[in-house]
Design a protein around this motif. Sequence first.
Motif, PDB file in Angstrom:
ATOM      1  N   GLU B 288      43.301  36.645  79.583  1.00  0.00           N
ATOM      2  CA  GLU B 288      44.223  37.623  78.995  1.00  0.00           C
ATOM      3  C   GLU B 288      45.184  38.177  80.042  1.00  0.00           C
ATOM      4  O   GLU B 288      46.375  38.373  79.767  1.00  0.00           O
ATOM      5  CB  GLU B 288      43.432  38.735  78.298  1.00  0.00           C
ATOM      6  CG  GLU B 288      42.750  38.197  77.042  1.00  0.00           C
ATOM      7  CD  GLU B 288      42.074  39.263  76.185  1.00  0.00           C
ATOM      8  OE1 GLU B 288      41.774  40.358  76.713  1.00  0.00           O
ATOM      9  OE2 GLU B 288      41.832  38.988  74.995  1.00  0.00           O
ATOM     10  N   ARG B 291      47.936  36.058  80.509  1.00  0.00           N
ATOM     11  CA  ARG B 291      48.651  35.888  79.225  1.00  0.00           C
ATOM     12  C   ARG B 291      48.603  34.435  78.737  1.00  0.00           C
ATOM     13  O   ARG B 291      49.581  33.894  78.238  1.00  0.00           O
ATOM     14  CB  ARG B 291      50.115  36.337  79.344  1.00  0.00           C
ATOM     15  CG  ARG B 291      50.232  37.809  79.602  1.00  0.00           C
ATOM     16  CD  ARG B 291      51.677  38.215  79.780  1.00  0.00           C
ATOM     17  NE  ARG B 291      51.787  39.652  80.059  1.00  0.00           N
ATOM     18  CZ  ARG B 291      51.776  40.590  79.120  1.00  0.00           C
ATOM     19  NH1 ARG B 291      51.675  40.271  77.851  1.00  0.00           N
ATOM     20  NH2 ARG B 291      51.867  41.866  79.447  1.00  0.00           N
ATOM     21  N   ARG B 293      47.285  31.676  76.219  1.00  0.00           N
ATOM     22  CA  ARG B 293      46.795  31.602  74.860  1.00  0.00           C
ATOM     23  C   ARG B 293      46.312  30.175  74.592  1.00  0.00           C
ATOM     24  O   ARG B 293      47.123  29.251  74.545  1.00  0.00           O
ATOM     25  CB  ARG B 293      47.919  31.980  73.900  1.00  0.00           C
ATOM     26  CG  ARG B 293      47.426  32.298  72.535  1.00  0.00           C
ATOM     27  CD  ARG B 293      48.507  32.973  71.718  1.00  0.00           C
ATOM     28  NE  ARG B 293      48.379  34.428  71.763  1.00  0.00           N
ATOM     29  CZ  ARG B 293      48.776  35.227  70.765  1.00  0.00           C
ATOM     30  NH1 ARG B 293      49.341  34.719  69.683  1.00  0.00           N
ATOM     31  NH2 ARG B 293      48.621  36.529  70.856  1.00  0.00           N
ATOM     32  N   ALA B 418      39.673  34.485  72.437  1.00  0.00           N
ATOM     33  CA  ALA B 418      39.948  35.926  72.467  1.00  0.00           C
ATOM     34  C   ALA B 418      38.702  36.736  72.775  1.00  0.00           C
ATOM     35  O   ALA B 418      37.567  36.287  72.558  1.00  0.00           O
ATOM     36  CB  ALA B 418      40.525  36.359  71.129  1.00  0.00           C
ATOM     37  N   GLN B 419      38.940  37.930  73.252  1.00  0.00           N
ATOM     38  CA  GLN B 419      37.888  38.880  73.607  1.00  0.00           C
ATOM     39  C   GLN B 419      37.228  39.410  72.335  1.00  0.00           C
ATOM     40  O   GLN B 419      37.924  39.924  71.457  1.00  0.00           O
ATOM     41  CB  GLN B 419      38.564  40.053  74.326  1.00  0.00           C
ATOM     42  CG  GLN B 419      37.652  40.914  75.148  1.00  0.00           C
ATOM     43  CD  GLN B 419      37.327  40.279  76.493  1.00  0.00           C
ATOM     44  OE1 GLN B 419      36.250  39.717  76.643  1.00  0.00           O
ATOM     45  NE2 GLN B 419      38.235  40.362  77.429  1.00  0.00           N
TER      46      GLN B 419
END
Lengths: 160, 421
Positions: B288, B291, B293, B418-419
């Motif tokens: 994250e 950044r 993805r 994702a977290q």
Amino acid sequence: MTIQGTVHKYLDNVDTDVIIPARYLNSSDPAELAKHCMEDIDADFVQKVQPGDIIVARQNFGCGSSREHAPLAIKAAGVSLVIARSFARIFFRNAINIGLPILECPAADEIAAGDALRVNLDEGIIENLTQGTVYQAEGFPPFLRNVIEKGGLLASIARS
Amino acid sequence: MSMTMTQKILAARAGLPDVRAGQLIEAELDIMLGNDVTTPVAIHEFEKAGIPSLRDPDRAVFVLDHFTPNKDIKSAEHCKQIRVFARKHGVRNFFDVGRMGVEHAVLPEQGIVVPGDCVIGADSHTCTYGALGAFSTGVGSTDLAAGLATGKAWFKVPSAIQIVLTGAFQPNVSGKDLILHLIGRIGVDGALYRSLEFTGPGVRNITMDSRLAIANMAIECGAKNGIFPVDSVTLDYVRGRAKRDWRVFAADADAPYDEVIQIDLSALRPTVAFPHLPSNTRTVDELEAARERVAVDQVVIGSCTNGRIEDLRIVAELLRGKHVAEGVRCIVIPATQQIWLDALREGLLEVFMEAGAAVSTPTCGPCLGGHMGILAAGERAVATTNRNFVGRMGHPESEVYLASPAVAAQTALLGYIAQPQ
């Protein structure tokens, strides 16, 4: 026992999924498995390999699954010997148990693809005929040499 | 002579007062396990050698889990061969469709493996049972055949790495994050030929399902076995299911360890192994912060690592009332019949179905690229499984990212890694 052959060279952590992908494990026939040996890491391997050839790799050869199909595929493809700096432990056991010769040699990195090797298995002496060098590999302890001499684990059990 | 916990078990099963690292021994086996991929090769070796009967049919366990319910005719023939062999030799621990589950979830759950056991299995993830305080290691088919014939196996006594655990996990962090962190730290051959012995005050804060996930992946850093001490968590799990008496072994206070690694559980973060090695780890925080993805096509939740009830509860908690992202195929595979039934009764399966996930009968299936979720060229999956080698889940140009159930569930909701929130 002396082995002579040409080298196919690979790097670290050659895993059992690239030696024989699981999509072929619905067969346990060595000849059938050999047709797909090394397919996902070296698509031409099966076309290139000649009877007696030698696989050389760096660290942790045969890591991953316990599938005995991996050493069976290598052996049935015509490979006479695998040399690596180190082997994953289950592959190490399996190779001995099915009678595929393997040698641990710290100098494996110096051997290049296409080199011609002559190997004395009993003494662990590897002659590189292309580079004009000689390497010493680890010998097997007497217990394992006994398994190999009797023709594999089951043969040694059946006889005793 | 002082010994590690693993060495204590091996000495006892070899009938020796003590053993030391490097010694070759022959040990009595309590359980020997085979699956539908490895057992046919063992049967072939067993019959070729002309061995008339099993040393003790009650110590043999066969689980048909990899290509079952059978995906093709060849697999069906293999399963039939095992069925016939099991019947002929009186093997009662035979787990076929309708009774079976993923082998390393079935054996602890059914109380077939107990603390202090010495176990081999023709499957590399047999090291899972170290969570119960047993010595347990993966071997090949010929070793299984020899074990079936003699009730014994030869071992080189391993040295060990001591993993000292302190603290407790943060929310949304579990055993999977711990073992991925450790493999990332020491590499895929960091424990080659050795034991991982988990110790320290943090152990008591780790649930049995998390311990099973941790021990399961000991092989992914080359270890012969991974083992936990027997404590009240173990005994609570074992009581009521153990099929035999158990024995508690403990490492000596001055046991010889090659190396000591300290891990503070409270400092661990959700961790992902990127293709194509389990050691290629990054935390989701790092992803994250950069950044980055990582978009995915498929999410697989299940396997001998993370298909247990606690894993499914974590996933249901995150999916409840929400929907899997468009374009993502989410496949949930409860690891055993019992876990499936528990998930049904607790309403978890309803949560998965309403969230747009597919729920499968127990199978190893997609984990090893067998069936039930194979990837095409260029596709990416996040999986709670244990390996992300080239071609592991399908096409050699597909990719597998290994993660915990919490990260996998959050990824299914958002469509990228994702977290968990």
